[in-house]
Design a protein around this motif. Structure first.
Motif, PDB file in Angstrom:
ATOM      1  N   TRP A 251      48.586  50.408  38.285  1.00 50.68           N
ATOM      2  CA  TRP A 251      47.189  50.618  38.658  1.00 50.68           C
ATOM      3  C   TRP A 251      46.285  49.629  37.928  1.00 50.68           C
ATOM      4  CZ3 TRP A 251      43.826  52.382  41.953  1.00 50.68           C
ATOM      5  CH2 TRP A 251      42.531  52.779  41.565  1.00 50.68           C
ATOM      6  N   LEU A 252      46.524  49.460  36.617  1.00 55.99           N
ATOM      7  CA  LEU A 252      45.618  48.660  35.791  1.00 55.99           C
ATOM      8  C   LEU A 252      45.958  47.170  35.786  1.00 55.99           C
ATOM      9  CD1 LEU A 252      45.350  50.982  32.654  1.00 55.99           C
ATOM     10  CD2 LEU A 252      43.609  50.610  34.406  1.00 55.99           C
ATOM     11  N   TRP A 253      47.205  46.861  36.082  1.00 59.65           N
ATOM     12  CA  TRP A 253      47.702  45.482  35.947  1.00 59.65           C
ATOM     13  C   TRP A 253      47.483  44.943  34.530  1.00 59.65           C
ATOM     14  CZ3 TRP A 253      46.993  41.992  40.921  1.00 59.65           C
ATOM     15  CH2 TRP A 253      47.753  42.558  41.963  1.00 59.65           C
ATOM     16  N   ALA A 272      45.582  41.382  35.112  1.00 61.39           N
ATOM     17  CA  ALA A 272      44.174  41.717  35.331  1.00 61.39           C
ATOM     18  C   ALA A 272      43.285  41.004  34.321  1.00 61.39           C
ATOM     19  CB  ALA A 272      43.957  43.218  35.224  1.00 61.39           C
ATOM     20  N   THR A 273      43.847  40.601  33.182  1.00 62.12           N
ATOM     21  CA  THR A 273      42.991  40.071  32.128  1.00 62.12           C
ATOM     22  C   THR A 273      43.314  38.624  31.737  1.00 62.12           C
ATOM     23  OG1 THR A 273      44.478  41.152  30.570  1.00 62.12           O
ATOM     24  CG2 THR A 273      42.417  42.286  31.096  1.00 62.12           C
ATOM     25  N   ALA A 282      46.254  32.253  38.696  1.00 62.63           N
ATOM     26  CA  ALA A 282      45.632  33.407  38.045  1.00 62.63           C
ATOM     27  C   ALA A 282      44.868  34.249  39.052  1.00 62.63           C
ATOM     28  CB  ALA A 282      44.703  32.958  36.919  1.00 62.63           C
ATOM     29  N   LEU A 283      44.675  35.493  38.669  1.00 62.09           N
ATOM     30  CA  LEU A 283      44.034  36.477  39.549  1.00 62.09           C
ATOM     31  C   LEU A 283      42.529  36.261  39.666  1.00 62.09           C
ATOM     32  CD1 LEU A 283      44.098  39.375  40.972  1.00 62.09           C
ATOM     33  CD2 LEU A 283      43.696  40.286  38.687  1.00 62.09           C
ATOM     34  N   THR A 284      41.908  36.005  38.524  1.00 62.27           N
ATOM     35  CA  THR A 284      40.448  35.970  38.473  1.00 62.27           C
ATOM     36  C   THR A 284      39.889  35.005  39.522  1.00 62.27           C
ATOM     37  OG1 THR A 284      40.593  36.433  36.135  1.00 62.27           O
ATOM     38  CG2 THR A 284      38.482  35.609  36.920  1.00 62.27           C
ATOM     39  N   ASP A 301      36.745  42.232  43.536  1.00 56.14           N
ATOM     40  CA  ASP A 301      36.049  41.398  42.552  1.00 56.14           C
ATOM     41  C   ASP A 301      36.175  42.045  41.183  1.00 56.14           C
ATOM     42  OD1 ASP A 301      34.258  43.531  42.557  1.00 56.14           O
ATOM     43  OD2 ASP A 301      33.024  42.580  44.111  1.00 56.14           O
ATOM     44  N   ALA A 302      35.422  41.528  40.226  1.00 59.45           N
ATOM     45  CA  ALA A 302      35.561  42.005  38.849  1.00 59.45           C
ATOM     46  C   ALA A 302      35.015  43.416  38.674  1.00 59.45           C
ATOM     47  CB  ALA A 302      34.844  41.048  37.907  1.00 59.45           C
TER      48      ALA A 302
END
Ligand code: SF4
Ligand code: SF4
Ligand code: SF4
Lengths: 719, 307
Positions: A251-253, A272-273, A282-284, A301-302
């Motif tokens: 859920w949180l990655w 996620a981070t 990368a995800l972001t 989005d974020a």
């Protein structure tokens, strides 16, 4: 004639166009993909051979044995003397405990539908599934067949190891009042021993898979519900489960990173981070594309709300219809055409399909990321993966799960919610037996093979090649991206060498892994870490060394490539690839880097360069059948000549040492099956001992901690 | 003749005392060597609570408050109640295993199906009855809700549906009367028990098995079969590796309890005919004004209807 030609040209063009646009991630497919075909690679219907054979055996009901020879264990040992049954008498390695006796009278009424509201839709006789039983493993660990096969039937020709179900059938039989029925006989024997030996499970789910209740009577939904309505309906009963899920990695990655060097106590690392890779980087800033594999809806989005339980996607893991699928670009939303009501009413346990849809397809396509996982594993042959193909293992049967925390760890990502190893089932000295024709001499080897487990991970010999049944990406050069005119070529495996959006690729099939010392800890490059542009940047690297007793040799896929770096700040760049302003639309690196770095909260100098990176991926799946594991001479060149085991042993037993040492992975056979392994045939330096820090073949030069008493020369360690 | 509550009240004032004597006599008559019983071996029970689950299912009991897989229920002792005819309790004996952990003992608690059931003797309407196959059953259509059975039972088994204001019933283990009345039928709990901690059979056979099992392991088992003689004998029997008092099975007189309760009752009825007649009139009035409340729930045990 002309018409046909034009048609042909046209179809060729369409095909090419389709191929060229296939990796286009921005393109929304019209319809959800069909479920994977349940066939072998050659198109014949799939079946798990070992599993089916075991199920067939489980269906047999032997003739009831009325009387047994009443003797104490000691009397029996005396009677049998040399003739005590041994491992060689074990007819079946693997069994399924699912006798029809367990479901026939007087137990049948447990399997009938009855009233009562505690278990709507689930017959109490069906709450637990059958047991997978490693018969030979148990025999090897217990060492005494007569511990379980405690009595011999009275007939003179009866087997000393007559099956349980011959003596134990119906319970409470007035004729045999003290003889437990089959169900109790199993439970008393198994649990009694597990308790006494303090080994093996004693809880229900330690042995039995639990069957989920029939949700068709439980799930109440209108027709055509939207995904969030489905989740709300799940939460009606499973709210506490959702609370478990709230803190889970899926859920949180992100989550605990106990195996990442320097971050053992952190709980914030993950996709996620702060992790970065050399696939889509990368995800972001690329959320909607990447989060099509998130167990949630709408992480675009974020600002995604990780406390909103109604945004969880239960179906992505619990679908049993094999039809559920998410649109690749819609931030985790499923295809609108799907019948979510039907899917929700058939939920059950995860499967290779549900796990595989994300984990086989990582990196934007099948087999791209993991070297040892790909779509073949939906329905693999026994040769491709002995657990999944031979015995139909589902992912969660190894990756044991508690409270939605799924055990298992990888090099590629820091998050770990528990770890699993081969030894959990196969023990620390796994080589105890070889049965069947042609294996008689192998028992001589077990001692030596078991010594190997101190220095090698099981996969080293038992997964001698990776991407065994499907090519996996091994090189990705982002610097070449952007050339829409470049013609896409196919490599020898039929895989594309280029995509204008992504750059240049190379693929490997049935590839030899890279072998490195590994103690379970990983060094990891994180977003924002400084790089030395002169050197290949190691995004992940296994820790360990020859002098570290905790380290063992482990096989890896090394993924290499070129990716973007900030030439001024000397950090890797997070590019904005997906979206209306992303590189895949604009083909403008400057803007993509600026936007990506801004989203990641990093300073971008405005100058970029391309740096080489490498990422190590551990290989654990695609286990080859045991008789095909690497053999002695494939690594120990010392055994290649006329002198083999008799280098040390002065053994005059009538054993063909040469034959024994030369058995092993049959690359010739694999090559004949169309695998790209012809260059590996006849190799005797499969593991490069020098590269691993040995002076040479340990048979000659000695091991890393011990010298052989008869070695030609003694070994010195590098460090 | 079908005795309804109304006709019962009509005759009650006159026959109250007699009917109690009648049921006492019936109980003694009904017991024989072929009675069914169940042997619960505390030494085998693993505390899996599957029997509770099966019981709930086969008796169509209301949904359980917590999952049958929730083992934290063992943290306190429970008694069977109107929603659970049987419960498993955990006790810690003084024994410790190799790692020094105290060894738990699990005991399943339910109606003992006494050979001379105090509940049936206390019951002034014959709603509780010792059946020929050993089960002590309850007929809600006869029950007037006096709850004497609850006071009389030496094992505190019968529970009452206090939550049901209209048609409350006394609830207790039925010994799965309907199932065991069928050829080859089993009580739900004994059928599901994974380790045969519960053995179903005729009481005489079970006594043999029990004595054999404890005498074969004299160092492990307490040399006693609980229920063989307690309160005149019970259809459910227990053997154990920990002393029975530590499991909540307290020493009880061998004398059947009914003697006691009957003495009380008889003396009550000797002097209390007047209040009973009064209650009878009151009940008749209630029936008149509120037929719904008095109609009772349909009988689960059809055979009980015919007398
Ligand atoms: S245990 Fe209690 S309820 Fe059960 S038969 Fe005996 S007296 Fe009656
Ligand atoms: S005999 Fe039947 S009613 Fe009694 S405890 Fe067992 S399952 Fe429940
Ligand atoms: S089912 Fe059997 S083992 Fe499980 S708690 Fe009940 S009596 Fe004990």
């Amino acid at each position: 004639m002309k018409k046909t030609f034009i048609l042909l040209m046209l179809s060729a063009f369409i095909l090419l166009a389709a191929l060229a646009s296939a990796p286009d991630p921005a393109k929304v497919a019209e319809a959800p993909p069909p479920p994977p075909k349940k066939v072998f690679e050659d198109g014949s219907p799939w079946k798990a051979v070992d599993q089916e054979a075991a199920m067939e055996r489980a269906r047999q009901v032997p003739e009831f044995v009325k009387t047994v020879l009443k003797e104490s264990p000691a009397e029996r040992k005396m009677r049998l003397g040399e003739k005590m049954p041994t491992l060689a008498d074990v007819p079946y390695r693997y069994m399924i405990i699912d006798s029809p006796i367990l479901k026939s009278p007087p137990f049948d009424f447990l399997s009938q539908e009855s009233a009562g509201s505690s278990f709507p839709g689930l017959k109490i006789g069906d709450i637990y599934g059958p047991v997978r039983f490693m018969h030979l493993k148990h025999a090897a660990v217990v060492k005494d067949c007569t511990k379980c096969h405690h009595y011999k039937p009275d007939q003179p020709d009866a087997s000393e190891t007559t099956e349980c179900s011959a003596c134990h059938q119906k319970p409470f039989d007035p004729e045999f009042p003290e003889r437990p029925g089959l169900k109790a006989a199993y439970h008393q024997q198994c649990m009694g021993c597990h308790q006494k030996e303090n080994k093996g499970p004693t809880d229900c789910t330690g042995c039995h898979a639990k069957n989920p209740p029939d949700h068709s009577v439980l799930v109440k939904l209108p027709d055509h519900p939207d995904p969030l309505m489905v989740t709300k309906e799940c939460l009606r009963c499973h709210d506490h489960t959702a609370n478990d899920m709230l803190t889970s990695a899926h859920w949180l990655w992100r989550g605990p990173s106990p195996y990442t060097v320097g971050a053992e106590k952190r709980v914030d690392m993950g996709k996620a981070t702060n992790t970065i890779n050399n696939f889509c980087v990368a995800l972001t800033s690329n959320w909607p594309r990447c989060t099509s594999c998130h167990a949630g809806y709408g992480w675009k989005d974020a600002n995604f709300d990780f406390s909103d339980k109604t945004r969880m996607d239960c179906l992505i893991c619990h679908d049993t219809t094999l039809t559920y699928a998410k649109v690749p670009t819609e931030a985790g939303m499923p295809y609108p055409q799907l019948d979510l009501k039907k899917i929700a009413q058939s939920v059950g346990k995860p499967s290779r399909k549900t796990c595989g849809d994300c984990h086989f397809q990582g990196g934007g396509g099948d087999a791209v990321k993991h070297g040892d996982m790909n779509g073949i594993l939906y329905y693999p042959s026994r040769n491709c993966d002995v657990h999944m193909g031979g015995m139909d293992f589902q992912c969660h049967e190894c990756h044991k799960t508690r409270n939605h925390k799924i055990s298992g760890r990888s090099l590629s990502l820091p998050v770990a919610e528990g770890s699993r190893s081969c030894q959990d089932c196969h023990t620390d000295s796994p080589h105890k037996f070889h049965t069947g024709e042609g294996h008689e001499d192998h028992n001589l080897l077990n001692h030596h093979l078991n010594r190997h487990t101190e220095h090698l991970h099981c996969q080293t010999c038992h997964s001698p090649v990776y991407a065994k049944c499907k090519p996996s990406k091994s090189w990705w050069d982002w610097s070449k991206a952007g050339d829409k005119k470049r013609k896409v070529q196919k490599d020898k495996y039929g895989m594309p060498d280029y995509s204008w959006q992504k750059g240049e690729f190379q693929w490997k099939e049935s590839a030899k892994p890279e072998y490195l010392w590994y103690n379970g800890k990983v060094s990891r490059h994180l977003i924002g870490d400084k790089i030395n542009p002169e050197e290949t940047v190691r995004l992940t690297f296994p820790n360990g060394g020859i002098a570290d007793p905790e380290s063992r040799i482990y096989p890896f896929k090394s993924m290499r490539g070129k990716q973007m770096a900030d030439a001024g700040n000397h950090i890797l760049i997070v590019p904005h690839l997906y979206g209306p302003e992303g590189y895949w639309k604009t083909l403008d690196w400057d803007s993509a880097f600026e936007k990506g770095m801004k989203a990641a909260g990093l300073d971008y100098s405005g100058k970029y360069e391309w740096v080489e990176t490498v990422m190590y991926w551990g290989l654990t799946h695609e286990t080859i059948p045991a008789k095909n594991a690497l053999g002695c001479v494939q690594c120990h060149s010392a055994l290649k000549g006329e002198k083999t085991c008799n280098r040390c042993h002065q053994d005059n037993r009538n054993v063909n040492f040469k034959k024994l040492a030369e058995k092993g992975t049959d690359f010739e056979f694999m090559a004949s099956q169309g695998r790209d392994v012809s260059h590996l045939v006849g190799q005797s330096d499969y593991l490069n001992f020098e590269a691993l820090g040995y002076k040479g073949d340990p048979i000659i030069y000695g091991g890393r901690f011990k010298k052989l008493p008869l070695g030609n020369e003694t070994a010195g360690m590098e460090n | 003749m079908q005795i309804t509550r109304r006709s019962l009240f009509k005759i009650m004032g006159a026959a109250g005392g007699l009917s109690a004597i009648g049921s006492r006599a019936a109980a003694a008559e009904n017991t024989s060597d072929d009675d069914y019983g169940c042997l619960a071996d505390v030494g085998r029970c693993i505390g899996c609570r599957k029997c509770e689950m099966a019981c709930s299912k086969v008796n169509a009991l209301p949904p359980a408050q917590t999952s049958f897989e929730d083992m934290t229920v063992f943290d306190r002792n429970r008694r069977p109640d109107e929603a659970a005819f049987t419960v498993v309790n955990r006790y810690f004996s003084s024994r410790a295993d190799e790692r020094g952990q105290p060894v738990p003992a699990y005991i399943k608690v339910q109606c003992m199906h006494c050979l001379h059931p105090a509940c049936a003797s206390a019951c002034i309407t014959g709603a509780l009855k010792k059946q020929e196959n050993g089960a002590v059953t309850y007929n809600p259509s006869r029950c007037i809700g006096c709850r004497y059975c609850m006071i009389a039972c030496p094992f505190q088994i019968p529970a009452y549906e206090f939550s049901d204001p209209l048609t409350p019933r006394v609830r207790k283990c039925t010994f799965c009367f309907e199932n065991i009345s069928k050829q080859g039928g089993l009580p739900g709990c004994a059928a599901i028990c994974p380790v045969e901690a519960l053995t179903f059979g005729t009481r005489s056979e079970l006594l043999k098995i029990a004595h054999q099992r404890i005498s074969e392991a004299p160092l492990e088992y307490v040399q006693k079969v609980y229920g063989e003689h307690e309160v005149g004998g019970t259809s459910w029997l227990y053997i154990s590796k920990v002393p029975f008092e530590k499991l909540g099975l307290y020493p009880l007189p061998e004398k059947e309890i009914p003697h006691l309760t009957e003495t009380i009752q008889h003396s009550i009825f000797a002097y209390m005919w007047a209040p009973i007649t009064l209650f009878g009139i009151l009940a008749g009035a209630m029936r008149f004004f509120n037929p719904q409340q008095m109609s009772g729930k349909p009988s689960q045990i059809q055979t009980e209807k015919e007398v």
